[in-house]
Design a protein around this motif. Structure first.
Motif, short mmCIF file in Angstrom:
data_model
loop_
_atom_site.label_atom_id
_atom_site.label_comp_id
_atom_site.label_asym_id
_atom_site.label_seq_id
_atom_site.Cartn_x
_atom_site.Cartn_y
_atom_site.Cartn_z
N ILE A 28 0.51 -1.30 -0.18
CA ILE A 28 0.02 -0.03 0.04
C ILE A 28 0.43 1.03 -0.48
CG2 ILE A 28 -1.56 1.03 1.65
CD1 ILE A 28 -2.79 -1.92 2.30
N GLY A 32 0.99 3.95 -2.97
CA GLY A 32 0.71 4.82 -2.59
C GLY A 32 2.19 6.69 -2.92
N LEU A 39 -4.40 6.28 -3.29
CA LEU A 39 -4.95 6.56 -2.01
C LEU A 39 -5.79 7.63 -2.02
CD1 LEU A 39 -1.49 5.65 -0.11
CD2 LEU A 39 -3.53 4.20 0.14
N VAL A 44 -9.62 4.14 -2.67
CA VAL A 44 -9.62 2.71 -1.54
C VAL A 44 -11.02 2.49 -1.73
CG1 VAL A 44 -9.67 3.08 0.90
CG2 VAL A 44 -7.92 4.60 -0.56
#
Lengths: 315, 503, 312
Positions: A28, A32, A39, A44
């Motif tokens: 993540i 990101g 993100l 999301v």
């Protein structure tokens, strides 16, 4: 002694599965940083929306794999559930009937799988494959190859609406996941699943009715798949004969990435759900990075072999 | 011919070999003896390239070697007859004998006729009347052993290891085996003979090496050593110290707890009956494959008996199942500790609570704190060496694993405890403790049934002995009549008229 | 192995096949005509040939779930590279078969090196191959020159070329498995891999070759399908992954490995073809045909069960 003996619930949840959670966090963060859009609230929310049906199937699949089995019929159950959802008038008052029919289908398919595996000693691969084919044929016959009809608004809301960005479907997945985690990690039933999965002969010799556990586990898997089918039909909005196609293999891939061993007896619900999240995040990141959509499948293939090799080396 | 120098090897939880040196010369039969868990099997597997030594060297034919695989050692002429057979159940006898050394036609294809003829030939030399075409899966254990031996005879063998070859064969077959081994010795083959039976060693071998707890104790020519010296070197202490004293008075009128009548399992157990009395240890002896394990499994409900009745505390059990028997206070510890006994992926607490989950749960939920506390209490009571109830059983030594299984059953089996080879793969220290635990359970009124291949154990511990042969109960012994000789006689004698084997 | 007696699986599939033929003969006169039976022989080609490779892998105790993607990839390559140029036919066909064997060998090497379950390895490689296929072609690609369809529909002396070729390939494969040491090791490795290593049998080589054979069989199936449809498509093989298991298990080969044989698979493929043909004659919808096929699998694998269950 005490360090090992006194474990917090968090540690219990992480037990044996730490690498997958770490991997998920790293994935993540890296995605990101590399692509800030990853993100963004919208993205999301979108990913969580996609995670829900896969995660629900993975919950059931995990039970089966823990027992040393496999359930290849889940995608067929999902499609059948979706067909059931559109086989009524399409109004909200039919939702209870839809849920009832869907769950009944799940229970019946699970019983068929479980009875073949437990009572007829058919290998899970073959049993669930054959049941999948039969179910597919019955569904095609029922829909004459071209299902039509509308998904009731309530189901559509469940599958695609959010509560301040948090999809309702994800909440359902989390509730089911929490229930499954309690059942598996806190209840006697779950302990029996691990005992049977770790050694079926040993389990019988300590007095466990392994046939009953086996049947129960396949019923859980099919019911989860039926629920996921409803969620997915609500997400897609329309229905065809192949809603959920690929979920049988993706759910196995997710569980294996999450540390659930195909040989049985090893793995957790939390790890398997994290595996599902990894899969969804990778799919999403591939597109955000501007890679061709085909790269999704290629990376999925590499990741499952790499993950399995990682766990082989570790044990 | 083959020299192993200063070999070290450990496995999780066990130090299997600590600096063992062993050599076997061309043209000698070298006996390798030791108790269960002394390190004989590990040494054999290192010699054969199955395991790599952590330290130490192997020399073959005068030159140092490092085996890269079992195939490597085999290619150099090192053949092992393992106690666990290396046979392919769905290949035929002839195919198994020549596997890896197939007989060819000029076209390079397998010559089935020649394979069969040569297989029949070697089997005849071993005195076995077997159809080379039958599947190995359908053979009795004794015949499977003879196929294993036949394999060694058709290959170009230079070093031959035999691990307990006579555990499952008897009489005439043993004689013919010895004859073949002497012939191989005369041809210059180096033979390592592993056996529990000291009389065989004196009849066959030139030198003897004793291992104990992974260490070399002695090597001596058989002609210069006494039976007693070998035994004391193996055990490391007097036999008398090994076994707890029997209770002073043991009346035959102790209440019968379990009675099995005319139990039959087609092809494996025929019309076998057994009576277990409270507070006594009954030994169940007989050769491997004689039906001991199957009889015990049938009583426990693990195998379905086709005929027979089972009575526990006067109640007839129509359909024995493990669950029903456990509810009546009966437990069974299988000989296959890792496959059928322990949940290898779970911890000590989960292993101990496995048959009694209901006791640790409320409304379907496990009370883990209570489960853990109970396990800690058992760990202390049974002196199980581990780092607490959350230790994974996979990393524990054989002796401690066995104590976990005893702890599992001790609290809930208040009537009968069946133990199948309870000291297999266990060191001497743990053995003594296991014997004490068994005797203590008997003193509390439990009827203990012990299956064992170790005669000293049967003789040293049992109050009654039931001996099986070829699926039948061959006889029972009691009190002073329990001697190794008497047990062997019942286990191996044949019906008049020659060899008779169960199909 | 089958020494001395016929395995029960082979007996079961043969009797089932005869039963279906008898049933067909009783229900429809035209069903039992030689012309129709030759059609059935031809229709079994693809399933039989994929099943052949699958059988060898299953005999070693493995499974190959990459066959579907491999067929798709090799099919689009075949028609894409030939691109209707007759002079390209031979080099491309040869190249595709070699490539199939190589890609299969990579499956085998991965199983050996990583010690990961074959199911996972081939599931993964199947995904990778499908991705590559879709990068290469999103729809039907290229084409084949006139006459290429001879491979699928050709008749010599009234006999279908493909059907007879399949029969020959199976006989050769059966002989290789039964008469060569290597063939015997295939059975041995599947029967007991640990014993195979202890006996010094070439376990790794057996595995690599088995998956390579499966890859080569996928290549043959891909070429056949291109000949039949005129071009390769990126999803040509999708159904074969799971479908290839059916003739194998119906033919009596056990998923656990070490038991069975290729002739059973051929009969299994014929059984499926006869069944579909018969159901067509009876005007059963293609949907219901699926149901019947699934029930046949269940019947085949659950009728014979091992009674030596350790603990009841």
């Amino acid at each position: 002694m005490s360090a090992a003996a006194i474990r917090t619930p968090v540690q219990r949840l992480l037990q044996g599965g730490t690498p997958i959670y770490l991997f998920l966090v790293v994935l993540i963060v890296v995605a990101g940083v590399a692509a800030p859009a990853f993100l963004s609230a919208g993205n999301v929310s979108n990913m969580l929306q996609q995670l829900a049906p896969l995660g629900i199937v993975v919950i059931g699949q995990t039970f089966v794999i823990l027992l040393g089995g496999l359930d290849l019929s889940v995608a067929s159950v999902m499609a059948t559930a979706a067909v059931a959802a559109t086989s009524f008038s399409g109004r909200d008052r039919d939702v209870p009937a839809i849920i009832g029919v869907t769950l009944a289908i799940g229970v019946l398919v699970g019983l068929a799988n479980g009875l073949l595996v437990a009572k007829r000693r058919v290998s899970p691969f073959l049993a669930t494959l054959a049941v999948m084919v039969v179910l597919q044929g019955l569904r095609f016959t029922w829909t004459h190859g071209a299902p039509s009809g509308n998904v009731p608004g309530l189901l559509r809301a469940l599958g695609s609406q959010t509560w301040h960005g948090l999809p309702y479907a994800l909440m359902l997945m989390l509730v089911l996941g929490a229930g499954a985690a309690v059942l598996l990690h806190r209840a006697t039933f779950g302990r029996r699943v691990y005992l049977v999965g770790g050694g079926p002969v040993m389990a019988r010799l300590v007095g466990i009715d392994t046939d009953r556990i086996t049947i129960a586990v396949y019923v859980i898997s099919a019911v989860m798949a039926a629920i996921a089918g409803l969620v997915l039909s609500g997400y897609v909005g329309i229905v065809d004969n192949f809603v959920g196609r690929g979920f049988e293999l993706d759910s196995i891939v997710a569980a294996v990435i999450g540390g659930v061993a195909l040989s049985g007896g090893r793995g957790t619900i939390g790890g398997a759900l994290a595996g599902a999240a990894v899969l969804i995040a990778i799919f999403n990141a591939v597109l955000l990075f501007g890679l061709p959509v085909q790269a999704q499948i290629i990376i999925k293939g590499v990741v499952i072999v790499a993950a399995a090799a990682f766990y082989v080396k570790r044990h | 011919m083959l020299t192993l120098s200063n070999i070290h090897r450990s496995f999780p939880g066990v130090r299997a070999l600590a600096g063992v040196t062993f050599e076997v010369r061309a043209g000698e039969i070298h006996a390798l003896v030791g108790e269960n868990g002394a390190g004989k099997s590990t040494l054999t597997k290192i010699a054969a390239g199955v395991h790599q030594p952590e330290a130490g060297h192997i020399a073959f034919d005068g030159a140092p070697v490092v085996w890269t695989s079992p195939g490597h050692a085999k290619a150099r002429g090192l053949h092992v007859i393992y106690q666990e057979f290396v046979l392919f159940p769905h290949l035929s006898v002839a195919e198994n004998i020549f596997i890896g050394h197939e007989r060819h036609t000029r076209l390079g294809t397998i010559d089935r006729g020649r394979t069969r003829a040569e297989a029949r030939d070697v089997l005849t030399r071993l005195g076995v009347d077997l159809d080379p075409r039958s599947l190995v899966r359908d053979l009795s254990v004794a015949d499977q052993q003879m196929v294993e031996i036949a394999k060694a005879l058709v290959h170009n063998v230079r070093v031959l290891f035999l691990d307990e070859p006579t555990a499952v064969i008897s009489g005439h077959e043993v004689e013919l085996l010895f004859e073949r081994l002497r012939a191989l010795r005369a041809q210059g083959v180096a033979i390592v003979y592993i056996s529990h039976r000291l009389e065989e060693i004196f009849a066959l071998c030139d030198r003897v090496t004793v291992l104990k707890d992974g260490q070399h104790v002695l090597t001596a020519p058989v002609a210069e050593i006494s039976r007693e010296r070998i035994v004391s070197a193996m055990v490391g202490r007097d036999l008398a110290e090994l076994f707890p004293p029997r209770p002073a008075s043991l009346r035959a009128d102790r209440p019968v707890v379990l009675e099995a009548r005319n139990v039959t399992l087609p092809g494996r157990v025929h019309d076998a009956s057994l009576t277990l009395r409270a507070g006594t240890i009954t030994g169940l002896a007989g050769m491997i494959g004689s039906g001991r394990t199957e009889l015990a499994m049938a009583i426990f409900g693990g195998l379905k008996m086709s005929a027979g009745t089972l009575t526990i505390d006067g109640r007839t059990i129509a359909h024995p199942t493990p669950a029903a028997l456990i509810a009546l206070g009966v437990g069974l510890v299988s000989e296959d500790r890792k496959g059928q006994g322990l949940a290898m992926l779970l911890d000590v607490a989960a292993n101990i609570s496995a048959p009694a989950l209901a006791r640790f749960s409320r409304a379907g939920l496990l009370d883990r704190a209570r489960e853990r506390a109970a396990a800690e209490a058992e760990i202390a009571a049974f002196r199980i060496a581990c780092r607490g109830a959350a230790t994974s059983v996979a990393v524990m030594s054989g002796g401690n694993q066995q104590k976990v299984l005893l702890a599992r059953w001790a609290r809930i089996c208040r009537r009968v405890l069946i133990l199948d080879e309870p000291t297999r793969g266990v060191d001497v220290g743990a053995k003594v403790e296991i014997y004490r635990i068994m005797r203590a359970l008997a003193a509390e009124g439990v009827a203990v049934l012990m299956i064992s291949s170790e005669l000293p154990e049967i003789v040293g511990l049992s109050d009654h002995v039931v001996v099986m042969r070829e699926g039948h109960v061959a006889g029972t012994l009691e009190g002073a009549a329990i001697t190794e000789e008497a047990v062997i006689a019942l286990a191996t004698s044949h019906a008049p008229g020659g060899v008779e084997r169960a199909a | 192995m089958t020494t001395g007696r016929l395995p029960t699986g082979l007996i079961a599939v043969t009797s089932l096949l005869l039963l279906l033929l008898a049933l067909g003969a009783a229900l429809s006169h035209s069903f039992i005509q030689p012309g129709n039976l030759l059609n059935v022989l031809e229709q079994a080609t693809d399933l039989a040939i994929v099943g052949l490779g699958q059988t060898v892998v299953v005999l070693t105790g493995g499974i190959d779930l990459s066959v579907g993607s491999l067929i798709s990839l090799l099919a689009v390559l075949t028609s894409g590279l030939i691109d209707s140029d007759a002079s390209m036919v031979l080099p491309v066909v040869a190249g595709v078969i070699v490539l199939g064997a190589l890609l299969g060998a990579i499956n085998g090497l991965t199983v050996v090196w990583l010690r990961v379950h074959p199911l996972i390895v081939t599931l993964g490689s199947g995904a990778v191959l499908q991705g590559i296929t879709l990068l290469y072609a999103k729809g039907p690609v290229g084409g084949v020159p006139d006459g290429f369809d001879f491979l699928a529909y050709g008749r010599v002396l009234g006999l279908p070329v493909a059907g007879v070729a399949v029969l020959l390939v199976f006989v050769i494969a059966a002989l290789l498995l039964r008469l060569t040491p290597f063939g015997r090791y295939v059975y041995a490795v599947g029967d007991d891999p640990v014993a195979a290593s202890l006996m010094g049998l070439p376990r790794r080589r057996v595995l690599v070759v088995a998956y390579a054979v499966s890859g080569a069989c996928s290549a043959l199936a891909a070429i056949y399908l291109v000949a039949r449809f005129g071009s390769g498509q990126p999803y040509t093989g999708a159904n074969y992954t799971l479908a290839s298991i059916t003739p194998v298990v119906v033919g009596g080969t056990v998923l656990a490995g070490g038991r069975g044989g290729v002739m059973g698979t051929l009969l299994g493929a014929y059984l499926v073809a006869v069944l579909n043909n018969l159901l067509n004659f009876l005007d059963v919808s293609s949907q219901m045909q699926l149901v019947v096929q699934g029930l046949i699998i269940i019947l085949a694998v659950s009728v014979v069960i091992d009674k030596r269950r350790v603990v009841a």
